[in-house]
Design a protein around this motif. Structure first.
Motif, PDB file in Angstrom:
ATOM      1  N   ARG A  88       0.845  -1.218   0.000  1.00  9.79           N
ATOM      2  CA  ARG A  88       0.000   0.000   0.000  1.00  9.79           C
ATOM      3  C   ARG A  88       0.866   1.249   0.000  1.00  9.79           C
ATOM      4  O   ARG A  88       0.589   2.209  -0.717  1.00  9.79           O
ATOM      5  N   THR A  89       1.911   1.216   0.822  1.00 10.66           N
ATOM      6  CA  THR A  89       2.800   2.387   0.899  1.00 10.66           C
ATOM      7  C   THR A  89       3.472   2.611  -0.453  1.00 10.66           C
ATOM      8  O   THR A  89       3.553   3.739  -0.936  1.00 10.66           O
ATOM      9  N   GLN A  90       3.925   1.511  -1.059  1.00 14.01           N
ATOM     10  CA  GLN A  90       4.574   1.615  -2.377  1.00 14.01           C
ATOM     11  C   GLN A  90       3.618   2.207  -3.420  1.00 14.01           C
ATOM     12  O   GLN A  90       4.010   3.065  -4.217  1.00 14.01           O
ATOM     13  N   ILE A  91       2.381   1.731  -3.393  1.00 16.36           N
ATOM     14  CA  ILE A  91       1.380   2.247  -4.346  1.00 16.36           C
ATOM     15  C   ILE A  91       1.139   3.733  -4.090  1.00 16.36           C
ATOM     16  O   ILE A  91       1.118   4.546  -5.015  1.00 16.36           O
ATOM     17  N   THR A  94       3.882   5.724  -5.432  1.00 17.74           N
ATOM     18  CA  THR A  94       3.835   5.757  -6.895  1.00 17.74           C
ATOM     19  C   THR A  94       2.829   6.788  -7.389  1.00 17.74           C
ATOM     20  O   THR A  94       3.061   7.491  -8.367  1.00 17.74           O
ATOM     21  N   LEU A  95       1.697   6.870  -6.690  1.00 22.77           N
ATOM     22  CA  LEU A  95       0.648   7.797  -7.137  1.00 22.77           C
ATOM     23  C   LEU A  95       0.738   9.132  -6.393  1.00 22.77           C
ATOM     24  O   LEU A  95      -0.185   9.952  -6.444  1.00 22.77           O
ATOM     25  N   ALA A  96       1.887   9.336  -5.729  1.00 27.05           N
ATOM     26  CA  ALA A  96       2.032  10.421  -4.751  1.00 27.05           C
ATOM     27  C   ALA A  96       1.513  11.782  -5.188  1.00 27.05           C
ATOM     28  O   ALA A  96       0.835  12.445  -4.418  1.00 27.05           O
ATOM     29  N   ASN A 137       2.553   5.725 -14.068  1.00 26.64           N
ATOM     30  CA  ASN A 137       2.395   5.510 -12.625  1.00 26.64           C
ATOM     31  C   ASN A 137       1.166   4.661 -12.309  1.00 26.64           C
ATOM     32  O   ASN A 137       1.177   3.844 -11.389  1.00 26.64           O
ATOM     33  N   PHE A 138       0.126   4.852 -13.077  1.00 25.00           N
ATOM     34  CA  PHE A 138      -1.087   4.062 -12.898  1.00 25.00           C
ATOM     35  C   PHE A 138      -0.793   2.582 -13.184  1.00 25.00           C
ATOM     36  O   PHE A 138      -1.199   1.692 -12.428  1.00 25.00           O
ATOM     37  N   ALA A 145      -0.530  -3.736  -7.124  1.00 26.55           N
ATOM     38  CA  ALA A 145      -1.759  -4.196  -6.475  1.00 26.55           C
ATOM     39  C   ALA A 145      -2.143  -5.599  -6.931  1.00 26.55           C
ATOM     40  O   ALA A 145      -2.636  -6.397  -6.140  1.00 26.55           O
ATOM     41  N   TRP A 146      -1.935  -5.896  -8.204  1.00 26.30           N
ATOM     42  CA  TRP A 146      -2.403  -7.173  -8.765  1.00 26.30           C
ATOM     43  C   TRP A 146      -1.294  -8.196  -8.958  1.00 26.30           C
ATOM     44  O   TRP A 146      -1.560  -9.327  -9.383  1.00 26.30           O
ATOM     45  N   ASP A 147      -0.064  -7.767  -8.732  1.00 23.74           N
ATOM     46  CA  ASP A 147       1.089  -8.635  -8.942  1.00 23.74           C
ATOM     47  C   ASP A 147       1.160  -9.151 -10.385  1.00 23.74           C
ATOM     48  O   ASP A 147       1.227 -10.360 -10.629  1.00 23.74           O
ATOM     49  N   LYS A 148       1.107  -8.219 -11.321  1.00 24.74           N
ATOM     50  CA  LYS A 148       1.206  -8.552 -12.759  1.00 24.74           C
ATOM     51  C   LYS A 148       2.381  -7.780 -13.348  1.00 24.74           C
ATOM     52  O   LYS A 148       2.625  -6.638 -12.958  1.00 24.74           O
TER      53      LYS A 148
END
Ligand code: KG4
Ligand code: ZN
Length: 391
Positions: A88-91, A94-96, A137-138, A145-148
């Motif tokens: 969550r923190t990483q996401i 990324t979207l900061a 970034n998206f 989030a999805w590990d893809k």
């Protein structure tokens, strides 16, 4: 293999979900979902694309567009997700810089089933860098989030591949492309002749030394008092003249670099010539149509002559047109006729009308060939690059 693709390089926010099968020799693409939101109306009052505004609009629209694409693909299902805190923190990082996007993103991700896709493809460039970053970034956030895995796609490669695709039943197919293939890429930002020597391996044969052809269309349209984007407007005026078989009646415009021995283009002089022609004049609709017509004749002739030179020099077996300007009726007609008239053995590929302007399907097509070979990006290093080159 199922690919979810994201395109935000200019003024279209687009996401597609495409199921691809096959290999370089023959591939089929089934479009499962395809959502696109054009910002043209918003940018029209500025007479062009305004980068900061484009960026804000992409950030606002990506999650709704994602939902729409997933829904069409029947992949939108409610399901609570538990995303570990460090992810969550990483996401969030990324979207900061897009707090509203972050909020929408988590609201969606936390409540939705992970879709059955194999990879995420995203346009990394070229284009408007602030706009590109939102999509990049998206895609990174989705990947976390999805590990893809993520594939970084060159927008121009998307234009080339979508022009090579033909529609068959409900699918697109790219099959038995004879190489080398020459691509004339014409858009608001590009005018290039690129040779695909081997599959997805390129050499730049020529390019514009100043304005892109789409830019010339847009600027000339503006001089004639026509709205943005100018390409379709100029085309409408001059096609109406042709339809009524009116004798052209405008002073001839210069054919820039027509006899120069390179495959390079120049459109700044042409634009200036139109400016001189229209300056301080109160043009009638008819006069405007004649200027639009002469402008199109000039562009068509220069584009074909340079392409013909590149075809001869490269021995290309296939000729592809790509980019927004390749929607143009006069250019398509000119190329179709010249290829026949010159008895050339080359296979001409014109993109389907709905694939000429920016879209995410073309990014999925390009993404597939890279994903097949697991050419995935390290998301730590993945950047948007406004000047990304094919060769
Ligand atoms: O590829 P694209 O959608 O976006 C860029 O990556 O630039 O191309 C947009 C450009 C604009 O300059 C627009 O005026 C031009 O494509 N365009 C056309 C036509 N439709 C779009 N130019 C000439 N004739 C058209 N029918
Ligand atoms: Zn484009």
């Amino acid at each position: 293999m199922k690919i979810l693709s994201v395109e935000t390089s200019c003024d279209e926010t687009a996401i597609a979900i495409v199921e691809a099968k096959g290999d370089e020799r023959h591939a089929d693409f089934k479009i499962l979902g395809n959502a696109l939101l054009s910002q043209i109306e918003i940018h029209r009052e500025y007479g062009g694309v305004f980068p900061a505004l484009a960026k804000r609009e992409h950030a606002k629209n990506l999650v709704p567009i994602l939902r729409a694409a997933l829904e069409e693909a029947e992949m939108l299902h409610e399901d609570k997700q538990i995303i570990p805190n460090d992810t969550r923190t990483q996401i969030a990082n990324t979207l900061a810089r897009e707090s509203r996007l972050e909020e929408q993103f988590f609201a969606f991700i936390d409540e939705s089933e992970v879709p059955d896709i194999d990879a995420i493809a995203v346009t990394a460039g070229p284009g408007l860098e602030p706009a590109l970053w939102v999509g990049v970034n998206f895609a990174k956030a989705l990947s976390l989030a999805w590990d893809k895995p993520v594939v970084a796609v060159n927008h121009m490669e998307g234009h080339i591949l979508s022009a090579l695709a033909t529609a068959k039943d409900e699918t697109l197919e790219i099959t038995n492309v004879r190489l080398p293939a020459l691509a004339l890429l014409i858009s608001g930002g590009h005018t290039e002749l690129v040779l695909m020597k081997d599959w997805l391996s390129y050499e730049l044969l020529g390019q514009t030394r100043d304005d892109a052809v789409g830019e010339a269309y847009d600027k000339v349209a503006r001089m004639l008092g026509l709205p943005y984007p100018g390409g379709p407007e100029i085309s409408k005026l001059s096609e109406a003249l042709r339809k009524h078989s009116e004798t052209p009646d405008a002073p001839p415009l210069p054919r820039p670099m027509l006899h120069d021995k390179t495959c390079d283009f120049s459109f700044a002089g042409l634009k200036t010539a139109v400016r001189v022609l229209v300056q301080d004049k109160d043009l009638s609709e008819k006069e405007k149509a004649h200027i639009a017509h002469e402008f199109e004749e000039t562009v068509g002739e220069v584009l074909w002559k340079k392409t013909e030179r590149a075809l001869t020099e490269s021995g290309a077996q296939t000729l592809v047109l790509g980019g927004g300007v390749s929607a143009n009726t006069h250019i398509r007609r000119t190329f179709t006729k010249e290829v026949i008239d010159t008895n050339s053995n080359v296979a001409l590929c014109l993109p389907q009308a709905e694939l000429t302007t920016d879209n995410a399907v073309m990014i999925a097509l390009a993404g597939f060939y890279h994903a097949r070979h697991e050419e995935y990006a390290d998301i730590e290093d993945l950047v948007a690059n406004g000047n990304l080159k094919l060769a």
